[in-house]
Design an enzyme around this catalytic site. Structure first.
Site, PDB file in Angstrom:
ATOM      1  N   MET A 100       0.941  -1.033  -0.032  1.00  0.00           N
ATOM      2  CA  MET A 100      -0.096   0.157  -0.099  1.00  0.00           C
ATOM      3  C   MET A 100       0.857   1.190   0.123  1.00  0.00           C
ATOM      4  O   MET A 100       1.689   1.507   0.839  1.00  0.00           O
ATOM      5  CB  MET A 100      -0.678   0.012   1.064  1.00  0.00           C
ATOM      6  CG  MET A 100      -1.597  -1.236   1.396  1.00  0.00           C
ATOM      7  SD  MET A 100      -2.511  -1.352   3.045  1.00  0.00           S
ATOM      8  CE  MET A 100      -3.818   0.041   3.000  1.00  0.00           C
ATOM      9  N   GLY A 188       1.312   4.521   4.620  1.00  0.00           N
ATOM     10  CA  GLY A 188       2.186   3.452   3.544  1.00  0.00           C
ATOM     11  C   GLY A 188       2.470   2.228   4.526  1.00  0.00           C
ATOM     12  O   GLY A 188       2.901   2.042   5.501  1.00  0.00           O
ATOM     13  N   SER A 189       2.245   1.066   3.949  1.00  0.00           N
ATOM     14  CA  SER A 189       2.261  -0.324   4.645  1.00  0.00           C
ATOM     15  C   SER A 189       2.333  -1.400   3.699  1.00  0.00           C
ATOM     16  O   SER A 189       2.255  -1.433   2.575  1.00  0.00           O
ATOM     17  CB  SER A 189       1.006  -0.058   5.859  1.00  0.00           C
ATOM     18  OG  SER A 189      -0.200   0.203   5.260  1.00  0.00           O
ATOM     19  N   ARG A 190       1.845  -2.382   4.426  1.00  0.00           N
ATOM     20  CA  ARG A 190       1.635  -3.915   3.538  1.00  0.00           C
ATOM     21  C   ARG A 190       0.604  -4.554   4.113  1.00  0.00           C
ATOM     22  O   ARG A 190       0.588  -4.713   5.386  1.00  0.00           O
ATOM     23  CB  ARG A 190       2.940  -4.488   3.464  1.00  0.00           C
ATOM     24  CG  ARG A 190       3.084  -5.908   2.848  1.00  0.00           C
ATOM     25  CD  ARG A 190       4.473  -6.131   2.863  1.00  0.00           C
ATOM     26  NE  ARG A 190       4.464  -7.689   2.797  1.00  0.00           N
ATOM     27  CZ  ARG A 190       5.562  -8.462   2.343  1.00  0.00           C
ATOM     28  NH1 ARG A 190       6.594  -7.691   1.924  1.00  0.00           N
ATOM     29  NH2 ARG A 190       5.759  -9.661   2.479  1.00  0.00           N
TER      30      ARG A 190
END
Length: 219
Positions: A100, A188-190
């Site tokens: 993301m 922001g990430s996953r």
């Protein structure tokens, strides 16, 4: 489109900071440096627009079906591979990871209907979200769902280099609906999914997906 509740404190603080910066700029810099004043105004307003956009929840028609696994978030598919499960499960699983970016919608959604078996927060590092070890070493929150047919899937919300706060709303025993909100990750990430081996995967590497809309696979 509406603004997610997790964004209210951040947006309120951002509005105050932007207002103070521009008032100070107006009184201290505008008379001697009008161009710089305009640059600061445009930059700060642009940042504020970005923050509003980050917490947006667009109107969408969500996919549904007892045999479907839908994307828990917006982003880009970066991993599809068979792995040895490192949490909760003791067998091999298909790992499907979605990166993301800060420009994506960041609300996270339940990929299936069912019951929450496990919900656990893990403190950790803040490696960049596409780093291979981010799945096991970064700050994260893991949730295991059991579908109505008895199949189980683990979803990890993983912090990245910019993501400093993971929010999860689920606890063991909750009954959840596909597409309902499971949580939120800031900046922001996953998100990783661990699916049963044999699951039909309907997406490919580098494909863009939408949370609650894109069908990742079928049981």
């Amino acid at each position: 489109m509406r603004i997610h509740k997790e964004g209210y404190p951040t947006i309120f603080l951002s509005i105050i900071v932007v207002a103070v910066i521009n008032l100070l700029t107006l009184f201290l810099l505008a008379p001697r440096y009008p161009v710089l004043t305009w640059i600061i105004l445009i930059a700060t307003v642009g940042l504020l627009i970005f923050i509003f956009s980050f917490f947006r929840i667009p109107k969408r028609t969500h996919s549904s079906g007892s045999d479907l696994i839908v994307a828990p978030c917006d982003g880009t598919v970066v991993v599809i591979e068979e792995v040895e499960a490192d949490e909760f499960f003791k067998d091999r699983r298909i790992q499907l990871s979605i990166f993301m970016s800060p420009l994506n919608v960041h609300v996270n959604r339940n990929p299936i209907d069912g019951e929450v078996l496990y919900s656990e927060y893990h403190p950790g590092k803040f490696l960049v979200a596409w780093h291979p070890k981010s799945s096991t070493e970064n700050e994260r929150h893991s949730v295991v769902y059991r579908s109505l047919s008895g199949r189980e899937v683990l979803v990890k919300q993983i912090a990245g280099a910019l993501a400093k706060r993971i929010v999860n709303y689920l606890k063991p025993g909750d009954r959840v609906h596909q597409g309902g909100e499971m949580g939120f990750i800031k900046f922001g990430s996953r998100v990783d999914l661990l699916l049963p081996v044999g699951t039909q995967i309907d997406v490919k590497i580098n494909q863009k997906v939408q949370g609650g809309v894109t069908v990742l696979g079928k049981w």
